[in-house]
Motif scaffolding. Structure first.
Motif, PDB file in Angstrom:
ATOM      1  N   ARG A  39       0.837  -1.205   0.000  1.00  0.00           N
ATOM      2  CA  ARG A  39       0.000   0.000   0.000  1.00  0.00           C
ATOM      3  C   ARG A  39       0.875   1.260   0.000  1.00  0.00           C
ATOM      4  O   ARG A  39       0.602   2.217  -0.726  1.00  0.00           O
ATOM      5  CB  ARG A  39      -0.921   0.009   1.212  1.00  0.00           C
ATOM      6  CG  ARG A  39      -2.082  -0.948   1.101  1.00  0.00           C
ATOM      7  CD  ARG A  39      -3.002  -0.849   2.334  1.00  0.00           C
ATOM      8  NE  ARG A  39      -4.078  -1.777   2.265  1.00  0.00           N
ATOM      9  CZ  ARG A  39      -4.121  -2.947   2.912  1.00  0.00           C
ATOM     10  NH1 ARG A  39      -3.117  -3.311   3.706  1.00  0.00           N
ATOM     11  NH2 ARG A  39      -5.155  -3.749   2.776  1.00  0.00           N
ATOM     12  N   LEU A  40       1.913   1.246   0.816  1.00  0.00           N
ATOM     13  CA  LEU A  40       2.810   2.399   0.877  1.00  0.00           C
ATOM     14  C   LEU A  40       3.545   2.607  -0.437  1.00  0.00           C
ATOM     15  O   LEU A  40       3.693   3.727  -0.910  1.00  0.00           O
ATOM     16  CB  LEU A  40       3.821   2.225   2.011  1.00  0.00           C
ATOM     17  CG  LEU A  40       3.281   2.407   3.419  1.00  0.00           C
ATOM     18  CD1 LEU A  40       4.330   2.011   4.443  1.00  0.00           C
ATOM     19  CD2 LEU A  40       2.842   3.849   3.640  1.00  0.00           C
ATOM     20  N   ARG A  41       4.010   1.528  -1.039  1.00  0.00           N
ATOM     21  CA  ARG A  41       4.774   1.618  -2.288  1.00  0.00           C
ATOM     22  C   ARG A  41       3.915   2.104  -3.454  1.00  0.00           C
ATOM     23  O   ARG A  41       4.436   2.646  -4.411  1.00  0.00           O
ATOM     24  CB  ARG A  41       5.411   0.283  -2.642  1.00  0.00           C
ATOM     25  CG  ARG A  41       6.486  -0.153  -1.695  1.00  0.00           C
ATOM     26  CD  ARG A  41       7.700   0.718  -1.825  1.00  0.00           C
ATOM     27  NE  ARG A  41       8.712   0.313  -0.866  1.00  0.00           N
ATOM     28  CZ  ARG A  41       9.500   1.154  -0.257  1.00  0.00           C
ATOM     29  NH1 ARG A  41       9.408   2.435  -0.488  1.00  0.00           N
ATOM     30  NH2 ARG A  41      10.402   0.726   0.587  1.00  0.00           N
ATOM     31  N   CYS A  42       2.608   1.901  -3.382  1.00  0.00           N
ATOM     32  CA  CYS A  42       1.711   2.313  -4.473  1.00  0.00           C
ATOM     33  C   CYS A  42       1.431   3.804  -4.467  1.00  0.00           C
ATOM     34  O   CYS A  42       0.956   4.340  -5.475  1.00  0.00           O
ATOM     35  CB  CYS A  42       0.386   1.554  -4.388  1.00  0.00           C
ATOM     36  SG  CYS A  42       0.524  -0.097  -5.047  1.00  0.00           S
ATOM     37  N   LEU A  43       1.718   4.469  -3.367  1.00  0.00           N
ATOM     38  CA  LEU A  43       1.443   5.902  -3.305  1.00  0.00           C
ATOM     39  C   LEU A  43       2.219   6.619  -4.406  1.00  0.00           C
ATOM     40  O   LEU A  43       3.417   6.436  -4.559  1.00  0.00           O
ATOM     41  CB  LEU A  43       1.837   6.469  -1.934  1.00  0.00           C
ATOM     42  CG  LEU A  43       1.028   5.947  -0.748  1.00  0.00           C
ATOM     43  CD1 LEU A  43       1.612   6.458   0.555  1.00  0.00           C
ATOM     44  CD2 LEU A  43      -0.427   6.333  -0.876  1.00  0.00           C
ATOM     45  N   GLY A  44       1.519   7.390  -5.204  1.00  0.00           N
ATOM     46  CA  GLY A  44       2.149   8.142  -6.269  1.00  0.00           C
ATOM     47  C   GLY A  44       2.291   7.407  -7.585  1.00  0.00           C
ATOM     48  O   GLY A  44       2.756   7.971  -8.560  1.00  0.00           O
ATOM     49  N   GLU A  49      -2.514  -0.711  -8.160  1.00  0.00           N
ATOM     50  CA  GLU A  49      -3.181  -1.145  -6.932  1.00  0.00           C
ATOM     51  C   GLU A  49      -2.220  -1.998  -6.114  1.00  0.00           C
ATOM     52  O   GLU A  49      -1.386  -2.718  -6.672  1.00  0.00           O
ATOM     53  CB  GLU A  49      -4.435  -1.956  -7.260  1.00  0.00           C
ATOM     54  CG  GLU A  49      -5.484  -1.189  -8.042  1.00  0.00           C
ATOM     55  CD  GLU A  49      -6.111  -0.066  -7.233  1.00  0.00           C
ATOM     56  OE1 GLU A  49      -6.232  -0.200  -6.001  1.00  0.00           O
ATOM     57  OE2 GLU A  49      -6.473   0.951  -7.839  1.00  0.00           O
ATOM     58  N   TRP A  50      -2.359  -1.957  -4.801  1.00  0.00           N
ATOM     59  CA  TRP A  50      -1.410  -2.661  -3.947  1.00  0.00           C
ATOM     60  C   TRP A  50      -1.426  -4.168  -4.187  1.00  0.00           C
ATOM     61  O   TRP A  50      -0.378  -4.815  -4.149  1.00  0.00           O
ATOM     62  CB  TRP A  50      -1.640  -2.316  -2.473  1.00  0.00           C
ATOM     63  CG  TRP A  50      -2.866  -2.903  -1.839  1.00  0.00           C
ATOM     64  CD1 TRP A  50      -4.089  -2.334  -1.729  1.00  0.00           C
ATOM     65  CD2 TRP A  50      -2.973  -4.188  -1.217  1.00  0.00           C
ATOM     66  NE1 TRP A  50      -4.947  -3.175  -1.090  1.00  0.00           N
ATOM     67  CE2 TRP A  50      -4.300  -4.326  -0.749  1.00  0.00           C
ATOM     68  CE3 TRP A  50      -2.087  -5.237  -1.001  1.00  0.00           C
ATOM     69  CZ2 TRP A  50      -4.747  -5.461  -0.091  1.00  0.00           C
ATOM     70  CZ3 TRP A  50      -2.530  -6.376  -0.342  1.00  0.00           C
ATOM     71  CH2 TRP A  50      -3.847  -6.479   0.101  1.00  0.00           C
ATOM     72  N   ARG A  90       6.315   4.383 -11.685  1.00  0.00           N
ATOM     73  CA  ARG A  90       6.320   5.847 -11.595  1.00  0.00           C
ATOM     74  C   ARG A  90       7.130   6.457 -12.732  1.00  0.00           C
ATOM     75  O   ARG A  90       6.732   7.463 -13.314  1.00  0.00           O
ATOM     76  CB  ARG A  90       6.881   6.304 -10.249  1.00  0.00           C
ATOM     77  CG  ARG A  90       5.882   6.222  -9.137  1.00  0.00           C
ATOM     78  CD  ARG A  90       6.414   6.881  -7.862  1.00  0.00           C
ATOM     79  NE  ARG A  90       5.847   6.180  -6.752  1.00  0.00           N
ATOM     80  CZ  ARG A  90       6.377   5.130  -6.154  1.00  0.00           C
ATOM     81  NH1 ARG A  90       7.536   4.664  -6.531  1.00  0.00           N
ATOM     82  NH2 ARG A  90       5.768   4.541  -5.151  1.00  0.00           N
ATOM     83  N   THR A 184       2.400   6.378   8.554  1.00  0.00           N
ATOM     84  CA  THR A 184       1.748   5.117   8.176  1.00  0.00           C
ATOM     85  C   THR A 184       0.347   5.059   8.749  1.00  0.00           C
ATOM     86  O   THR A 184      -0.607   4.722   8.047  1.00  0.00           O
ATOM     87  CB  THR A 184       2.561   3.906   8.662  1.00  0.00           C
ATOM     88  OG1 THR A 184       3.837   3.947   8.026  1.00  0.00           O
ATOM     89  CG2 THR A 184       1.877   2.600   8.318  1.00  0.00           C
ATOM     90  N   LEU A 187      -1.757   7.641   6.725  1.00  0.00           N
ATOM     91  CA  LEU A 187      -2.035   7.275   5.337  1.00  0.00           C
ATOM     92  C   LEU A 187      -2.775   5.959   5.206  1.00  0.00           C
ATOM     93  O   LEU A 187      -3.556   5.752   4.282  1.00  0.00           O
ATOM     94  CB  LEU A 187      -0.726   7.202   4.527  1.00  0.00           C
ATOM     95  CG  LEU A 187       0.002   8.525   4.361  1.00  0.00           C
ATOM     96  CD1 LEU A 187       1.396   8.293   3.802  1.00  0.00           C
ATOM     97  CD2 LEU A 187      -0.787   9.473   3.489  1.00  0.00           C
ATOM     98  N   LEU A 188      -2.506   5.036   6.118  1.00  0.00           N
ATOM     99  CA  LEU A 188      -3.124   3.699   6.060  1.00  0.00           C
ATOM    100  C   LEU A 188      -3.733   3.348   7.410  1.00  0.00           C
ATOM    101  O   LEU A 188      -3.205   2.519   8.130  1.00  0.00           O
ATOM    102  CB  LEU A 188      -2.060   2.652   5.703  1.00  0.00           C
ATOM    103  CG  LEU A 188      -1.305   2.872   4.408  1.00  0.00           C
ATOM    104  CD1 LEU A 188      -0.146   1.926   4.307  1.00  0.00           C
ATOM    105  CD2 LEU A 188      -2.243   2.702   3.240  1.00  0.00           C
TER     106      LEU A 188
END
Length: 192
Positions: A39-44, A49-50, A90, A184, A187-188
């Protein structure tokens, strides 16, 4: 399960059969950790999708495109794989949206790549400003945490931030962990 081949064992990489066995026995805690990291890595990353990111990391190790070194824990290896895949996504987004361009700076300076977001809308700008306000509010009671964040946002190195704020490496590392936890949770948020 087939035993690892001589080549796989000698090379220091885990065989595909061993990877599959580890994935089948993945604990719920490790699964939850990987989901949170995805989920964190998908930001931006536009349209990533995660679940897709996590599955792509699994697929790449199972089909041999990414090889798992024996001396690296599985969760750390998959987390690094997801980081790499998200970064590739990205980068592709930036090219697709025309954000990577070449710009001439005259005779003596040569050509450099300039990153400029061309898809910023007024709504996205407002959302970004609102997020900054909310993040500042998260750290209203933590002046050191906010100062570290501001230094990192300016592009200062860890050493520069530590010197500016008079922090030793241990205090700096503790502050980074505190920042990571707060962001974290912001954001989540955990599902009840």
């Amino acid at each position: 399960m087939n035993p690892p081949t001589v080549t796989e064992a000698a090379s220091g990489f885990v065989s595909i059969d061993e990877v599959a066995a580890v994935m089948e026995r993945l604990s719920s805690a490790d699964s939850a950790r990987l989901a949170q990291l995805a989920r964190l890595r998908c930001l931006g990353a536009v349209g990533l999708e995660w679940q897709d990111l996590l599955h792509e990391a699994f697929i790449r190790v199972l089909d041999g495109r990414r090889r798992w070194p024996r001396d690296v824990p599985f969760v750390a290896f998959i987390a690094q794989s997801m980081r790499s895949i998200a970064s590739e996504t990205r980068q592709a987004d930036m090219v697709e949206f025309g954000a990577l361009t070449e710009h001439e700076f005259g005779d003596d300076h040569g050509t450099v790549n300039v990153v400029a977001r061309t898809d910023i809308t007024p709504e996205r700008e407002m959302a970004g400003r609102q997020m900054l306000i909310e993040i500042e509010a998260l750290f209203a009671e933590d002046a050191i945490g906010l100062s570290v964040l501001e230094g990192l946002a300016r592009g200062d190195s860890a050493g520069e931030v530590q010197a500016q704020l008079g922090l030793d490496p241990t205090t700096y590392a503790s502050t980074l962990r505190r920042i990571r936890r707060r962001l974290t949770n912001y954001l989540l948020p955990t599902e009840a």
